[in-house]
Design a protein around this motif. Structure first.
Motif, short mmCIF file in Angstrom:
data_model
loop_
_atom_site.label_atom_id
_atom_site.label_comp_id
_atom_site.label_asym_id
_atom_site.label_seq_id
_atom_site.Cartn_x
_atom_site.Cartn_y
_atom_site.Cartn_z
N VAL A 164 122.28 58.09 81.90
CA VAL A 164 122.80 59.33 82.11
C VAL A 164 123.60 60.02 80.87
O VAL A 164 123.35 61.08 80.57
N GLY A 165 124.19 58.87 79.89
CA GLY A 165 124.85 59.33 78.76
C GLY A 165 123.94 59.86 77.67
O GLY A 165 123.66 60.74 77.19
N ILE A 166 122.56 59.00 77.61
CA ILE A 166 121.46 59.47 76.76
C ILE A 166 120.82 60.79 77.18
O ILE A 166 120.46 61.52 76.28
N PHE A 167 120.29 60.79 78.32
CA PHE A 167 119.47 61.89 78.67
C PHE A 167 119.96 63.09 79.14
O PHE A 167 119.62 64.08 79.14
N PHE A 168 121.38 62.95 79.75
CA PHE A 168 122.05 63.93 80.61
C PHE A 168 123.16 64.49 79.63
O PHE A 168 123.73 65.55 79.87
N THR A 175 127.02 62.67 70.06
CA THR A 175 126.24 63.16 68.93
C THR A 175 124.75 63.17 69.39
O THR A 175 124.00 64.23 68.90
N HIS A 176 124.35 62.01 70.21
CA HIS A 176 122.82 62.09 70.53
C HIS A 176 122.43 62.30 71.82
O HIS A 176 121.41 62.25 72.13
N GLY A 177 123.32 62.42 72.79
CA GLY A 177 123.35 62.40 74.34
C GLY A 177 122.60 63.81 74.56
O GLY A 177 122.73 64.99 73.87
N GLY A 178 122.39 63.86 75.94
CA GLY A 178 121.84 65.02 76.22
C GLY A 178 120.32 65.58 75.68
O GLY A 178 120.19 66.75 75.81
N LEU A 179 119.48 64.59 75.82
CA LEU A 179 118.22 64.53 75.13
C LEU A 179 117.14 65.48 76.32
O LEU A 179 116.57 66.21 75.77
N LEU A 180 117.36 65.41 77.54
CA LEU A 180 116.85 66.36 78.27
C LEU A 180 117.12 67.80 78.20
O LEU A 180 116.38 68.71 78.26
N PHE A 181 118.22 68.01 77.90
CA PHE A 181 118.76 69.44 77.69
C PHE A 181 118.46 69.90 76.46
O PHE A 181 118.05 71.24 76.22
N LYS A 182 118.19 69.26 75.39
CA LYS A 182 117.85 69.43 73.99
C LYS A 182 116.22 69.87 73.91
O LYS A 182 115.70 70.75 73.32
N LEU A 183 115.37 69.21 74.84
CA LEU A 183 114.01 69.32 74.80
C LEU A 183 113.79 70.49 75.83
O LEU A 183 112.52 71.37 74.95
#
Length: 128
Positions: free
Chosen positions: A38-42, A119-127
């Motif tokens: 959850v932390g990394i992707f969201f 710093t690096h979390g929320g990968l799905l929102f950045k893509l």
């Protein structure tokens, strides 16, 4: 079996402790992976919601209207409630500390990885 020898309490406690620790491994792994995923992707905001939801989920609610409608002492529903409480109490006493452990594990892991998630979390929102 005749009761002539002293019971081996240490072995009984060891068996119970070893089994409970083994049984907590899958739950601990699930909690740790959930927090990381959850932390990394969201991201941090979603992780905060997951933490708040897990805390609220583990807090017991008060007496419901249904419980109040069962009647007073001496009635059959009241007697059934006392019997079920006698059976359910040990289960509550064992699940409470387990839930406490899982909540603490989620919170501590979130705090440890908070700078990384920020710093690096929320990968799905950045893509997208």
């Amino acid at each position: 079996m005749e009761g002539t020898t002293k019971p081996d309490y240490a072995t009984c406690v060891k068996i119970s402790t070893d089994t409970s620790i083994k049984d907590m491994i899958p739950h601990g792994t699930l909690v740790m992976l959930t927090t990381l995923i959850v932390g990394i992707f969201f991201g941090v905001e979603t992780l905060s919601g997951v933490l708040a939801g897990s805390l609220v989920f583990c807090v017991q609610a008060g007496a419901s209207e249904h419980a109040r409608s069962l009647g007073s002492k001496g009635l059959d529903p009241y007697k059934a409630t006392i019997i079920s409480d006698t059976i359910g109490d040990p289960l509550k006493d064992t699940s409470g500390p387990s839930l406490n452990f899982l909540i603490k594990l989620m919170v501590v892991e979130s705090l440890v990885f908070a700078p990384f998630f920020a710093t690096h979390g929320g990968l799905l929102f950045k893509l997208f």
